[in-house]
Design an enzyme around this catalytic site. Structure first.
Site, PDB file in Angstrom:
ATOM      1  N   ASP A  38      42.197  45.524  33.321  1.00 26.65           N
ATOM      2  CA  ASP A  38      43.695  45.658  32.774  1.00 26.65           C
ATOM      3  C   ASP A  38      43.774  47.007  32.489  1.00 26.65           C
ATOM      4  O   ASP A  38      45.051  47.655  32.462  1.00 26.65           O
ATOM      5  CB  ASP A  38      44.030  44.544  32.081  1.00 26.65           C
ATOM      6  CG  ASP A  38      43.908  43.124  32.569  1.00 26.65           C
ATOM      7  OD1 ASP A  38      44.657  42.761  33.420  1.00 26.65           O
ATOM      8  OD2 ASP A  38      43.457  42.205  31.668  1.00 26.65           O
TER       9      ASP A  38
ATOM     10  N   GLU B 153      34.052  36.073  32.501  1.00 21.61           N
ATOM     11  CA  GLU B 153      34.057  37.534  33.165  1.00 21.61           C
ATOM     12  C   GLU B 153      32.873  38.072  31.898  1.00 21.61           C
ATOM     13  O   GLU B 153      32.059  39.058  32.464  1.00 21.61           O
ATOM     14  CB  GLU B 153      35.303  38.063  32.977  1.00 21.61           C
ATOM     15  CG  GLU B 153      36.141  37.676  33.934  1.00 21.61           C
ATOM     16  CD  GLU B 153      37.747  38.449  33.947  1.00 21.61           C
ATOM     17  OE1 GLU B 153      38.062  38.307  34.871  1.00 21.61           O
ATOM     18  OE2 GLU B 153      38.132  38.813  33.016  1.00 21.61           O
TER      19      GLU B 153
ATOM     20  N   LYS C 174      45.266  51.763  35.693  1.00 19.71           N
ATOM     21  CA  LYS C 174      44.490  51.078  34.627  1.00 19.71           C
ATOM     22  C   LYS C 174      43.534  52.359  33.962  1.00 19.71           C
ATOM     23  O   LYS C 174      42.945  51.988  33.036  1.00 19.71           O
ATOM     24  CB  LYS C 174      43.639  50.105  35.120  1.00 19.71           C
ATOM     25  CG  LYS C 174      43.999  49.103  36.199  1.00 19.71           C
ATOM     26  CD  LYS C 174      45.308  48.351  35.507  1.00 19.71           C
ATOM     27  CE  LYS C 174      45.960  47.437  36.569  1.00 19.71           C
ATOM     28  NZ  LYS C 174      44.922  46.073  36.745  1.00 19.71           N
TER      29      LYS C 174
ATOM     30  N   SER D 258      37.467  38.295  38.638  1.00 17.13           N
ATOM     31  CA  SER D 258      38.543  37.985  38.824  1.00 17.13           C
ATOM     32  C   SER D 258      39.993  38.859  39.004  1.00 17.13           C
ATOM     33  O   SER D 258      39.829  40.152  38.605  1.00 17.13           O
ATOM     34  CB  SER D 258      39.109  37.039  37.603  1.00 17.13           C
ATOM     35  OG  SER D 258      38.022  35.978  37.543  1.00 17.13           O
TER      36      SER D 258
ATOM     37  N   SER E 118      43.631  40.477  41.117  1.00 21.88           N
ATOM     38  CA  SER E 118      43.960  41.058  42.663  1.00 21.88           C
ATOM     39  C   SER E 118      43.286  42.037  43.226  1.00 21.88           C
ATOM     40  O   SER E 118      43.546  42.330  44.516  1.00 21.88           O
ATOM     41  CB  SER E 118      45.364  41.279  42.545  1.00 21.88           C
ATOM     42  OG  SER E 118      45.570  42.201  41.526  1.00 21.88           O
ATOM     43  N   THR E 119      42.318  42.510  42.486  1.00 22.89           N
ATOM     44  CA  THR E 119      41.395  43.625  43.010  1.00 22.89           C
ATOM     45  C   THR E 119      40.146  43.219  43.758  1.00 22.89           C
ATOM     46  O   THR E 119      39.675  43.635  44.679  1.00 22.89           O
ATOM     47  CB  THR E 119      41.136  44.824  42.165  1.00 22.89           C
ATOM     48  OG1 THR E 119      42.386  45.328  41.407  1.00 22.89           O
ATOM     49  CG2 THR E 119      40.662  46.078  42.810  1.00 22.89           C
TER      50      THR E 119
HETATM   51  O1  LIG Z   1      40.464  40.474  33.625  1.00 21.44           O
HETATM   52  C1  LIG Z   1      40.715  39.894  34.641  1.00 21.44           C
HETATM   53  C2  LIG Z   1      41.229  38.473  34.795  1.00 21.44           C
HETATM   54  O2  LIG Z   1      40.996  37.788  33.594  1.00 21.44           O
HETATM   55  C3  LIG Z   1      41.275  40.764  35.893  1.00 21.44           C
HETATM   56  O3  LIG Z   1      39.970  41.383  36.261  1.00 21.44           O
HETATM   57  C4  LIG Z   1      42.205  41.794  35.326  1.00 21.44           C
HETATM   58  O4  LIG Z   1      43.337  41.240  34.847  1.00 21.44           O
HETATM   59  C5  LIG Z   1      42.685  42.847  36.360  1.00 21.44           C
HETATM   60  O5  LIG Z   1      43.342  42.252  37.409  1.00 21.44           O
HETATM   61  P1  LIG Z   1      43.983  42.647  38.586  1.00 21.44           P
HETATM   62  O6  LIG Z   1      42.774  43.423  39.516  1.00 21.44           O
HETATM   63  O7  LIG Z   1      44.982  42.084  39.345  1.00 21.44           O
HETATM   64  O8  LIG Z   1      44.519  43.984  38.071  1.00 21.44           O
END
Ligand SMILES: O=C(CO)[C@H](O)[C@H](O)COP(=O)(O)O
Length: 273
Positions: free
Chosen positions: A108, A127, A145, A49, A51-52
């Site tokens: 994150d 996840e 990150k 999940s 945005s990546t």
């Molecule tokens: O753990 C997650 C969602 O629960 C996401 O993988 C995490 O927040 C990273 O997201 P993004 O790719 O938008 O930085």
């Protein structure tokens, strides 16, 4: 032209679009991870999940209909389920399988030992199940990150999924354990965020001495009655891919080895029409 080739063309065109710094970095990380970890032999694939992850799905579609024939994709939540369906890939569910070949997910923050904080999108329970099930679990993220110690760049705390009726008790216990917890509130909704599993999310900030030992912190939090899952992922990842601003990708592997991929090709090597 078949529907599958139209979709593939759209995803290949997306790969050529120029993106701003952070978005381009996310795409690089996702493409490099798919190229390395999703081969023709991999049929059961977990999709994380955030945005990546849409770039992960883009690259999988770019591998072409032959590569994707016979593959099944499992989502970690509502968002990735939609991504899988819209990409025309075959959707499976977590209770149909006990193992997966590969899961690719966002993060994150990732530390130097491949421990991570996850759950910024409140999906950490599914996840973690899909990470546990996968022979290979890898993370994809942009350069922001990539940390030495968890909590350095990600300041909003460790996401903790709790059963709704226990949240006040869990908040109190986390405070006693040295944390600074808050109940995550909705942005366009009055009241708390509710996860895909109907639970609440607490974000708890811990001092550095506790963040330095994420596996121990994870156990302490998980043992609190009412906690369903903790967004600390330890001893699970085979590698983390970080897209950089200069177009390269840093790969951090298990055991501490770091590698730099100078550039990622426009089209995946195994692409087939
Ligand atoms: O753990 C997650 C969602 O629960 C996401 O993988 C995490 O927040 C990273 O997201 P993004 O790719 O938008 O930085």
């Amino acid at each position: 032209m078949t529907a599958a080739s139209v979709l593939r063309l759209a995803h290949t065109t997306a790969s050529k679009m120029s993106l701003s710094g952070v978005e381009a970095a996310k795409r690089l990380a996702a493409y490099a991870a798919v190229d390395r970890h999703i081969g023709l032999e991999h049929k059961l694939i977990g999709i994380g999940s955030g945005s990546t992850v849409p770039y992960v799905v883009d690259r999988i579609v770019q591998q072409g209909p032959k590569a994707n024939a016979g593959r099944v994709f499992l989502p970690t939540g509502f968002q990735s389920k939609e991504l899988i369906i819209k990409a025309g890939l075959a959707l499976g569910d977590v209770d149909q399988y006990t193992r997966l070949d590969v899961t690719i997910d966002g993060a994150d923050e990732v530390d130097s030992n491949l421990n991570s904080i996850k759950g910024g999108g409140a999906c950490q329970l599914r996840e973690k199940v899909l990470a546990d099930m996968a022979d290979t679990w890898v993370m994809v993220a942009d350069y922001r990150k990539n940390s030495e110690v968890l909590g350095t760049n990600w300041k909003q705390g460790v996401p903790i999924e709790v059963v709704p009726f226990a949240y006040a008790q869990v908040l109190a216990t986390l405070t006693k354990q040295g944390g600074t917890p808050t109940l995550r509130m909705g942005k366009a909704k009055a009241g708390p965020v509710v996860s895909d599993n109907g639970n609440f999310i607490i974000d708890a900030v811990f001092p550095k001495d506790q963040m330095l030992k994420p596996a121990e912190l994870l156990v302490r939090i998980k043992l609190i009655t009412g906690v369903v899952e903790v967004g600390l992922f330890t001893d699970l990842a085979k590698a983390a891919y970080f897209g950089n601003e200069d177009g390269s990708v840093t790969v951090r592997a298990l055991g501490g080895k770091t590698e730099k991929i100078a550039s990622v090709p426009d089209v995946p090597a195994i692409a087939s029409l």
